[in-house]
Design a protein around this motif. Structure first.
Motif, PDB file in Angstrom:
ATOM      1  N   TYR A 180     -29.177  42.884  28.205  1.00 24.58           N
ATOM      2  CA  TYR A 180     -28.850  42.339  29.519  1.00 24.58           C
ATOM      3  C   TYR A 180     -30.111  41.763  30.139  1.00 24.58           C
ATOM      4  O   TYR A 180     -31.200  42.272  29.909  1.00 24.58           O
ATOM      5  CB  TYR A 180     -28.299  43.440  30.436  1.00 24.58           C
ATOM      6  N   ALA A 181     -29.943  40.727  30.929  1.00 25.04           N
ATOM      7  CA  ALA A 181     -31.075  40.133  31.638  1.00 25.04           C
ATOM      8  C   ALA A 181     -30.589  39.645  32.993  1.00 25.04           C
ATOM      9  O   ALA A 181     -29.428  39.278  33.162  1.00 25.04           O
ATOM     10  CB  ALA A 181     -31.666  38.978  30.838  1.00 25.04           C
ATOM     11  N   LEU A 182     -31.491  39.628  33.944  1.00 24.28           N
ATOM     12  CA  LEU A 182     -31.187  39.009  35.232  1.00 24.28           C
ATOM     13  C   LEU A 182     -32.449  38.374  35.780  1.00 24.28           C
ATOM     14  O   LEU A 182     -33.565  38.797  35.473  1.00 24.28           O
ATOM     15  CB  LEU A 182     -30.570  39.994  36.228  1.00 24.28           C
ATOM     16  N   MET A 183     -32.254  37.320  36.518  1.00 24.04           N
ATOM     17  CA  MET A 183     -33.359  36.631  37.183  1.00 24.04           C
ATOM     18  C   MET A 183     -32.765  35.858  38.356  1.00 24.04           C
ATOM     19  O   MET A 183     -31.721  35.214  38.213  1.00 24.04           O
ATOM     20  CB  MET A 183     -34.058  35.654  36.233  1.00 24.04           C
ATOM     21  N   ALA A 184     -33.423  35.941  39.490  1.00 28.44           N
ATOM     22  CA  ALA A 184     -32.977  35.176  40.646  1.00 28.44           C
ATOM     23  C   ALA A 184     -32.978  33.693  40.293  1.00 28.44           C
ATOM     24  O   ALA A 184     -33.842  33.210  39.560  1.00 28.44           O
ATOM     25  CB  ALA A 184     -33.889  35.442  41.845  1.00 28.44           C
TER      26      ALA A 184
ATOM     27  N   LEU B 219     -26.797  39.022  33.919  1.00 31.21           N
ATOM     28  CA  LEU B 219     -26.208  39.723  35.045  1.00 31.21           C
ATOM     29  C   LEU B 219     -26.492  38.968  36.341  1.00 31.21           C
ATOM     30  O   LEU B 219     -27.488  38.266  36.463  1.00 31.21           O
ATOM     31  CB  LEU B 219     -26.765  41.148  35.138  1.00 31.21           C
ATOM     32  N   GLU B 220     -25.620  39.159  37.286  1.00 31.78           N
ATOM     33  CA  GLU B 220     -25.733  38.493  38.586  1.00 31.78           C
ATOM     34  C   GLU B 220     -26.791  39.188  39.441  1.00 31.78           C
ATOM     35  O   GLU B 220     -26.895  40.409  39.437  1.00 31.78           O
ATOM     36  CB  GLU B 220     -24.376  38.531  39.293  1.00 31.78           C
ATOM     37  N   THR B 221     -27.582  38.398  40.159  1.00 30.57           N
ATOM     38  CA  THR B 221     -28.511  38.976  41.133  1.00 30.57           C
ATOM     39  C   THR B 221     -27.790  39.185  42.458  1.00 30.57           C
ATOM     40  O   THR B 221     -28.061  40.146  43.165  1.00 30.57           O
ATOM     41  CB  THR B 221     -29.750  38.092  41.328  1.00 30.57           C
TER      42      THR B 221
ATOM     43  N   GLU C 126     -21.959  43.516  37.247  1.00 32.00           N
ATOM     44  CA  GLU C 126     -21.386  42.201  37.525  1.00 32.00           C
ATOM     45  C   GLU C 126     -22.118  41.161  36.695  1.00 32.00           C
ATOM     46  O   GLU C 126     -23.341  41.079  36.737  1.00 32.00           O
ATOM     47  CB  GLU C 126     -21.498  41.852  39.012  1.00 32.00           C
ATOM     48  N   THR C 127     -21.367  40.360  35.951  1.00 29.52           N
ATOM     49  CA  THR C 127     -21.985  39.311  35.144  1.00 29.52           C
ATOM     50  C   THR C 127     -22.272  38.083  36.000  1.00 29.52           C
ATOM     51  O   THR C 127     -21.703  37.895  37.080  1.00 29.52           O
ATOM     52  CB  THR C 127     -21.103  38.916  33.942  1.00 29.52           C
ATOM     53  N   TYR C 128     -23.167  37.260  35.502  1.00 33.79           N
ATOM     54  CA  TYR C 128     -23.656  36.074  36.195  1.00 33.79           C
ATOM     55  C   TYR C 128     -22.529  35.091  36.500  1.00 33.79           C
ATOM     56  O   TYR C 128     -21.692  34.805  35.642  1.00 33.79           O
ATOM     57  CB  TYR C 128     -24.708  35.405  35.314  1.00 33.79           C
ATOM     58  N   ALA C 129     -22.528  34.577  37.698  1.00 33.33           N
ATOM     59  CA  ALA C 129     -21.601  33.526  38.102  1.00 33.33           C
ATOM     60  C   ALA C 129     -22.356  32.198  38.017  1.00 33.33           C
ATOM     61  O   ALA C 129     -23.220  31.927  38.855  1.00 33.33           O
ATOM     62  CB  ALA C 129     -21.103  33.769  39.519  1.00 33.33           C
ATOM     63  N   PRO C 130     -22.078  31.399  36.990  1.00 36.10           N
ATOM     64  CA  PRO C 130     -22.824  30.147  36.816  1.00 36.10           C
ATOM     65  C   PRO C 130     -22.700  29.221  38.024  1.00 36.10           C
ATOM     66  O   PRO C 130     -21.712  29.274  38.765  1.00 36.10           O
ATOM     67  CB  PRO C 130     -22.176  29.496  35.587  1.00 36.10           C
ATOM     68  N   ASN C 131     -23.703  28.385  38.205  1.00 34.35           N
ATOM     69  CA  ASN C 131     -23.664  27.406  39.278  1.00 34.35           C
ATOM     70  C   ASN C 131     -22.443  26.513  39.113  1.00 34.35           C
ATOM     71  O   ASN C 131     -21.968  26.290  37.996  1.00 34.35           O
ATOM     72  CB  ASN C 131     -24.942  26.572  39.302  1.00 34.35           C
ATOM     73  N   VAL C 132     -21.947  26.014  40.227  1.00 34.90           N
ATOM     74  CA  VAL C 132     -20.746  25.186  40.242  1.00 34.90           C
ATOM     75  C   VAL C 132     -21.108  23.829  40.833  1.00 34.90           C
ATOM     76  O   VAL C 132     -21.796  23.752  41.859  1.00 34.90           O
ATOM     77  CB  VAL C 132     -19.645  25.857  41.098  1.00 34.90           C
ATOM     78  N   THR C 133     -20.652  22.770  40.186  1.00 36.36           N
ATOM     79  CA  THR C 133     -20.843  21.422  40.731  1.00 36.36           C
ATOM     80  C   THR C 133     -19.611  21.067  41.549  1.00 36.36           C
ATOM     81  O   THR C 133     -18.491  21.067  41.031  1.00 36.36           O
ATOM     82  CB  THR C 133     -21.056  20.386  39.605  1.00 36.36           C
ATOM     83  N   LEU C 134     -19.844  20.788  42.826  1.00 35.00           N
ATOM     84  CA  LEU C 134     -18.744  20.443  43.715  1.00 35.00           C
ATOM     85  C   LEU C 134     -18.357  18.990  43.521  1.00 35.00           C
ATOM     86  O   LEU C 134     -19.225  18.122  43.354  1.00 35.00           O
ATOM     87  CB  LEU C 134     -19.148  20.687  45.169  1.00 35.00           C
ATOM     88  N   PRO C 135     -17.065  18.699  43.542  1.00 39.40           N
ATOM     89  CA  PRO C 135     -16.640  17.306  43.391  1.00 39.40           C
ATOM     90  C   PRO C 135     -17.043  16.484  44.614  1.00 39.40           C
ATOM     91  O   PRO C 135     -17.211  17.022  45.702  1.00 39.40           O
ATOM     92  CB  PRO C 135     -15.123  17.406  43.260  1.00 39.40           C
ATOM     93  N   GLY C 136     -17.193  15.223  44.399  1.00 42.00           N
ATOM     94  CA  GLY C 136     -17.541  14.334  45.494  1.00 42.00           C
ATOM     95  C   GLY C 136     -18.532  13.284  45.053  1.00 42.00           C
ATOM     96  O   GLY C 136     -19.034  13.323  43.923  1.00 42.00           O
ATOM     97  N   PRO C 137     -18.839  12.368  45.934  1.00 42.70           N
ATOM     98  CA  PRO C 137     -19.723  11.256  45.555  1.00 42.70           C
ATOM     99  C   PRO C 137     -21.153  11.687  45.242  1.00 42.70           C
ATOM    100  O   PRO C 137     -21.854  11.026  44.495  1.00 42.70           O
ATOM    101  CB  PRO C 137     -19.679  10.333  46.780  1.00 42.70           C
ATOM    102  N   ARG C 138     -21.587  12.837  45.778  1.00 45.40           N
ATOM    103  CA  ARG C 138     -22.974  13.268  45.545  1.00 45.40           C
ATOM    104  C   ARG C 138     -23.082  14.401  44.530  1.00 45.40           C
ATOM    105  O   ARG C 138     -24.176  14.831  44.202  1.00 45.40           O
ATOM    106  CB  ARG C 138     -23.612  13.685  46.863  1.00 45.40           C
ATOM    107  N   ALA C 139     -21.973  14.909  44.026  1.00 45.87           N
ATOM    108  CA  ALA C 139     -21.947  15.962  43.008  1.00 45.87           C
ATOM    109  C   ALA C 139     -22.956  17.076  43.299  1.00 45.87           C
ATOM    110  O   ALA C 139     -23.866  17.335  42.534  1.00 45.87           O
ATOM    111  CB  ALA C 139     -22.179  15.367  41.632  1.00 45.87           C
TER     112      ALA C 139
END
Length: 168
Positions: free
Chosen positions: A33-37, A69-71, A122-135
């Protein structure tokens, strides 16, 4: 903790140049397991950098055999307390998120305890790209779609022990 390892591929610790958990013959078949901010300015920029004798070696976050893991939040399961990454926002200490993963009661601290004691993490929640013109990209725990994903480390360790026994 006999079948669990918190991963750090550090040259200073191993006196080698490990690149994956497969480089550790005695623990390669146990859960790592690993975690990092997300914005850790102390280690983040240097992980996986080829800095010769300097640096931290290969990033465990990039190893497919390592469970990230999630920080998470300053107070576990309380988004209103702010994220561990939010601790970097003061000019007094721009490196704070590196050590705030050890804040008692935080998601990251509870995950460390969970690995050591063989309970749920709790496992890591990957970053999410929001839809829209600027992504725009947001951290997974700040996305509207965020749902914590829990993992039983005791079950992971039992599975690893079973696999080890089959290999002998």
């Amino acid at each position: 903790m006999s079948h669990t390892t918190l991963s750090t591929f550090a040259v200073a610790v191993t006196d080698a140049d490990p690149t994956s958990i497969q480089d550790f013959p005695h623990t390669k078949n146990v859960p790592h397991y690993a975690l990092m901010a997300r914005n850790d300015l102390v280690v983040g920029p240097w992980l996986a950098a080829d800095a010769g004798e300097l640096g931290h070696g290969a990033s465990p976050l990039d190893d497919p055999g390592v469970i990230r893991l999630e920080t998470g939040f300053v107070e576990d399961r309380r988004p209103e307390s702010g994220t561990i990454e939010d601790t970097n926002t003061t000019a007094d200490d721009p490196f704070e998120s590196h050590s705030s993963v050890y804040t008692k009661g935080s998601t990251s601290f509870n995950n460390i305890v969970g690995v050591i004691t063989g309970t749920t993490v709790e496992t890591y929640a990957p970053n999410v790209t929001l839809p829209g013109p600027r992504a725009e990209s947001v951290s997974g725990i700040e996305a509207d779609s965020y749902t914590p994903r829990r993992l039983d480390t005791a079950a992971e360790s039992a599975l690893a022990a079973h696999i080890d026994a089959q290999e002998e």
